[in-house]
Write a protein that holds these residues in place. Sequence first.
Motif, PDB file in Angstrom:
ATOM      1  N   TYR A   1       7.025   8.413  -4.650  1.00  0.00           N
ATOM      2  CA  TYR A   1       6.502   9.224  -5.751  1.00  0.00           C
ATOM      3  C   TYR A   1       6.656   8.472  -7.068  1.00  0.00           C
ATOM      4  O   TYR A   1       5.784   8.521  -7.947  1.00  0.00           O
TER       5      TYR A   1
ATOM      6  N   ASP B   1       0.851  -1.194   0.000  1.00  0.00           N
ATOM      7  CA  ASP B   1       0.000   0.000   0.000  1.00  0.00           C
ATOM      8  C   ASP B   1       0.883   1.239   0.000  1.00  0.00           C
ATOM      9  O   ASP B   1       1.299   1.740   1.054  1.00  0.00           O
ATOM     10  N   VAL B   2       1.190   1.711  -1.209  1.00  0.00           N
ATOM     11  CA  VAL B   2       2.094   2.854  -1.352  1.00  0.00           C
ATOM     12  C   VAL B   2       1.514   4.099  -0.699  1.00  0.00           C
ATOM     13  O   VAL B   2       2.220   4.875  -0.027  1.00  0.00           O
ATOM     14  N   GLN B   3       0.236   4.322  -0.893  1.00  0.00           N
ATOM     15  CA  GLN B   3      -0.408   5.521  -0.343  1.00  0.00           C
ATOM     16  C   GLN B   3      -0.307   5.533   1.178  1.00  0.00           C
ATOM     17  O   GLN B   3      -0.038   6.577   1.792  1.00  0.00           O
TER      18      GLN B   3
ATOM     19  N   LYS C   1       6.612   5.237  -7.413  1.00  0.00           N
ATOM     20  CA  LYS C   1       5.604   4.179  -7.436  1.00  0.00           C
ATOM     21  C   LYS C   1       4.238   4.724  -7.854  1.00  0.00           C
ATOM     22  O   LYS C   1       3.445   4.037  -8.489  1.00  0.00           O
ATOM     23  N   LEU C   2       3.965   5.991  -7.479  1.00  0.00           N
ATOM     24  CA  LEU C   2       2.666   6.622  -7.790  1.00  0.00           C
ATOM     25  C   LEU C   2       2.712   7.367  -9.123  1.00  0.00           C
ATOM     26  O   LEU C   2       1.770   8.094  -9.455  1.00  0.00           O
ATOM     27  N   SER C   3       3.846   7.235  -9.835  1.00  0.00           N
ATOM     28  CA  SER C   3       4.051   7.918 -11.125  1.00  0.00           C
ATOM     29  C   SER C   3       4.042   9.433 -10.995  1.00  0.00           C
ATOM     30  O   SER C   3       3.761  10.169 -11.953  1.00  0.00           O
TER      31      SER C   3
END
Length: 896
Positions: free
Chosen positions: A758, A735-737, A760-762
């Motif tokens: 960042y 869970d990156v977020q 990972k979330l592009s």
Amino acid sequence: MASTDDPPVAPYILQPLLSDVLLLSDESEGPVEITCVEAWHSSLYLGTSSGEILHYFQDPTSNLPSYMFASRQVVHPSRPYPITRILLLPTVSQALVLSHNSIAFFSLPEFSPLALGRIRDVNSMSLDLDRIPVNAGEEVRVTVFTKKLIRIVRVREKELRLIKDIDYPSALVGVQRSSMALVANERTYDLIDLNSVQKIPLFAISSSPDEDTLLPPHVATVTSGEFLVCSGTSKDEPAVGSVINLDGDMSRGSIVWNGYPSVIAVEYPYCAAIIGNELQFHSLQTQQLLQTIPVASPPNLSTVSTTYSMPFPLLADKFVLVPYFDDVDSPRREEERQIASRLATVSSSLFIFSSALGVQCLVPAPALIHLDALFEKGKIDDILEAIDRNEETSERAFHELMYIRQKLSLYYFEQGNFVEAERYWNESNFDPRIVIALFNQEDVKGVPWLYAGVKESLKMPETEPTLEALMVAKHYLAGWLEKKGFESVTDAKEVFHSVEVAYLRVLLKTPMTTKEEIYNFTDSTVDDESFPESVKLLEEAHKYFALSRLYQSRRMVAEVCATWRKIISGQWEDSELADGEHKMMEYLLRCKDDKIVWEYGLWLMRRSAELGVQVFIDDRRKTKINAAKLKDEVRKVGGEAWRLYLENIVFIQQHYEFANELVLLYTNDVIEVVESNEEARQEIIKSYQEYRALVPPKVAYTLFLEDQKAQSKTQDAITMRLKFLNVLQSNVDYDVQEVLRRIKPHEDFLITEMVILYGKLSLHHSALHILCHSLADYDTAFAYCLYGGHVIHADDMPTVVTTSVNPDQQKELFKLLLVEFLKLRSTEDRIKCTKRLLEGWGNLLDLQFVLQTIPDSWSVELISGFLISSVRDLLKTKRESSLMRGLSREENFRVS
């Protein structure tokens, strides 16, 4: 015996056999004397001066020598001629009686006359002492010395036949060994070969020039190749006994008597002689006078055909086996007494007799009595000399030798000569428990038995054993341990129980004992009986690691682990368990007991998370582990153990469903460091400052951080952070977020972590902005673009393989990076990084975009490399397009 003028024990003891001899009969006239004696089995045959043979037989119901009168036989019915000699021939059941120069024949054992005729003119007779028949019915050859001839006759049960006559006049006495006979006449001794009829003249009986002084010749046999003869001057002058070999030479020293003997006899190694009213004994080995027995009147002496045996109670009392502990009441006592009585039987062929003495046997005192007496006088050298010559020719001789050696061992022990004591412990058949008792009686198991005489001289030391004594005892007991399994060891179970306990006690008491010696003992097969005491001794000596090895030798896995746990935890101190936690891990991997693996594996996990987790995840493990139970148990342990466990199942076993839990665990750990470890916080800030100050080109920040770890005071924190960076940039699903939410409040400290998240979330613009402006990590910025948003430099642990990179994505990322580089505050950094980007990856950028983005103030020279490369690419592209158009036209023409 050793040479001595004062022998401690007389060689012979007089044993009365008959005291009241029925010498007189109704026909007797005047006093009657005993003239000769013979013995065979339980019978005594006495010749008398009145010409009678008295037959006595032993009372079988009596424990003491006791004889009963059986019969009286007259040899010459007409005249009472004295009986000169009785010669028994048991194999043909006959007896030869010499009286009045003639031999008469009688039957055995009843002594009835036989009608075989007589042999006349006889002075003496002899058997071949080297060839005495032993089988029933076997013929006997008798050598008869007559007034004119030496006659050899053959005697069978019903036959008497002459074999050979040898011319030798006036032979008075003679003895024969094989073909050789030593013969004497009135004046000289000669050695005669009866086969070849050759004579070796020897010497005169008397050295006196007086022709009227005649001494009776005396001959006796010493060994198979030696004879003893007597010579002198007169009856009252000193006489000499000479030992002659078969060559006619003297083979030993001469015996000197104080007068001329009336009779001599030999029972090797002693020579007996009667001189006047004395019986004298000399040693044939040393020629010393050993014993003198005075009697009231001149006695007579005879060597009988069959030795007489009798018990010797004093000897039995000495070497009867008795229990070491006095309070032991065992049926074995009586058994040993009977055995000792049987062994303590002595035999003799020497009889002394007279009317006053009756008939008595000269019983040789056993060697043990002599040697024991030497002990009393402290003549140890004489004892050693005697036992060196000893030959174990009988069971009794064996026990006598063992007895003396045991007393020698005790003597040397008392003297402090422990090396010699050990020698005789080993040579004397000593029960090792007796030796053990000298050091610690508590270690004596069972009931050792020993000679009664040895027990009387056994003294317990009053002081602690010396170091030398302990060293010798250690060597002695080690030798006994090598005998385990020998069937010849009596009471083996109790003996080795005692030896093992005593050996370990000595090992632990001896300062020079090495740990290897103790390990050799604990690693061997310790008997069940001695095991509990061995455990106790090792515990008392604080040899806990050795104790664990003892448990290992018996496969007592639980006890091994319990012992190691006490040592590792500090409850027991023992430095010999080096690297104990690692040893525990390896031991549990080999363990097949699930319960023990769980108990001690989890305990180890709480002490050393890495080793404890290894117990459950290592492929070498012998037990099967329930995965669900393991997860629950490790979660309870928590901390580093839980982290290591998750790392294993995610990165090694590739169970990615646990990745999010692992990442969140790392997240919490890193946040905890940032929040609570001020020293770590300051080091992070300092690392950023030092890194930013570096002039490009420079290594990536993560590599810089790895290099700084060796000098850091917070190495563990840096290692943890590098692991966190590695797992963040991996392609596992987490869970990156949520992670970003948690670390966002600490973004000033966790800059690199923010870049990865960042990416990972592009959110590439944000990631590159941080790399270029907050961190000044230009190397990682290039890598970020090249690998599609992945940071690859954190390498403290293996990274899960990343996905492939899309070229279009690369182009977009490098466009963003160009923009960020042109925003750098430092002009120098801005120019260096932009030139490096354009020259290294300009082929991924559109020429028009670059020209539009580059500030107009930049000279063409700054981007000349990029421009030249771009123009070349354009020309190449144009040529390729022209070529393709030409090929297409040709293809169309051919088709048309």
